[in-house]
Design a protein around this motif. Structure first.
Motif: not given
Lengths: 198, 198
Positions: A124-141
């Motif tokens: 679902r995250l991948s699909a959301r990124l594919a939508e094109g709205e998100v430009r930066e994924l801040i990874i805070a694991t």
């Protein structure tokens, strides 16, 4: 057949970090001094375990279909911060002035425990990124072995969708003393030192 | 208007030793991993605060009019042990082989807080001693200033009714090291030393 008091003590042990002795103290404290508070806790708890589910957008806890952060019109939709748990999300929200959105994994990649990309909702995250709205994924694991592996996987996912992945800075904590910082952190911090510019 | 999750975190703070951070951890833990346990806790807690009252004989917590210890036919009625709290009673019951009965003050004499003999039910205790069944009153209040004052009062009460008062032994704990025992205890223990007989 155990008494109601024994049942209450036993029931308190479901809470994290609560052993026999603390559970006993809790039961006695509530009965001696906090009956109204105990009644209120019982009522809110019963309601919470039934009514609090997960946000359909970010997977954080939410009473409604979509949580109030995801539903807010005033958040920046081009930044998405990925955290492992709701507590991590809350910590970031309280400590920083971040105005973007979140994605809560509710775990970390851990193949040995049967936790793969599907369990973390990465499709679902991948699909959301594919939508094109998100430009930066801040990874805070978390900076643990499993958290790092998860971060690596997420960074690849982001690049595949043309999204810039970023990672929190890791090093010596502010106010910390070098002498007491663990070796791994100090070594990492030393290795990733940056030039001091004017 | 706070969310249900915020209300739950706030409600957990009624428990002893639970601050904001622990309350948050408890709420998240229950929602993430222990929904069934949380539901059970809510149900038992709601029932307990309503149904658990005090035993009419010993003032300990009890679901019934008279608790199972007081109602038991196999306990010695000539010994009565006075403790401050139900937790103290439980500790003695679990650690010793005591077969007599108990009397739970649910507090200690503390005139400044408005806690006098009446609040501790000492009139009822006195009436019970007057019945003539009890021959020894074992005073097990805490060795604090208020506990000592209470013990002193209780000893007088016992003597007035012709009952022998006794007090637990105080001194260096078994397995303790003299070096780490607090001064007051060591001084008391030194002053009340006893002769070693063959």
């Amino acid at each position: 057949m155990s008494t109601l008091l024994e049942q209450l003590i036993e029931a308190f042990r479901v809470l994290p970090g609560v052993g026999g002795k603390s559970a006993q103290r809790m039961a006695y404290h509530v009965l001696e001094r906090e009956r109204a508070g105990g009644q209120h806790l019982a009522q809110v708890l019963a309601e919470a375990v039934v009514r609090i589910g997960h946000c359909a957008r970010c997977r954080d806890f939410s009473e409604s279909e979509v949580c109030h952060v995801c539903a807010s019109a005033s958040r920046d939709v081009d930044q998405l911060c990925v955290v492992e748990t709701p507590a991590d999300r809350l910590a970031i929200e309280q400590a920083t002035g971040y105005r973007g959105l979140y994605y809560v994994l509710q775990g970390r990649l851990s193949p040995l425990d049967g936790i793969g990309p599907r369990e973390l909702g990465l499709d679902r995250l991948s699909a959301r990124l594919a939508e094109g709205e998100v430009r930066e994924l801040i990874i805070a694991t978390n900076p643990t072995v499993e958290g790092e592996a998860t971060a690596h996987y997420l960074a690849q996912l982001a690049r595949q969708q043309g999204v810039t992945p970023s990672r929190l800075a890791y090093g010596v904590p502010l106010g910390g003393e070098l002498e007491y910082v663990d070796r791994g952190t100090l070594s990492h911090s030393f290795g990733t030192r940056s030039e001091i510019r004017e």
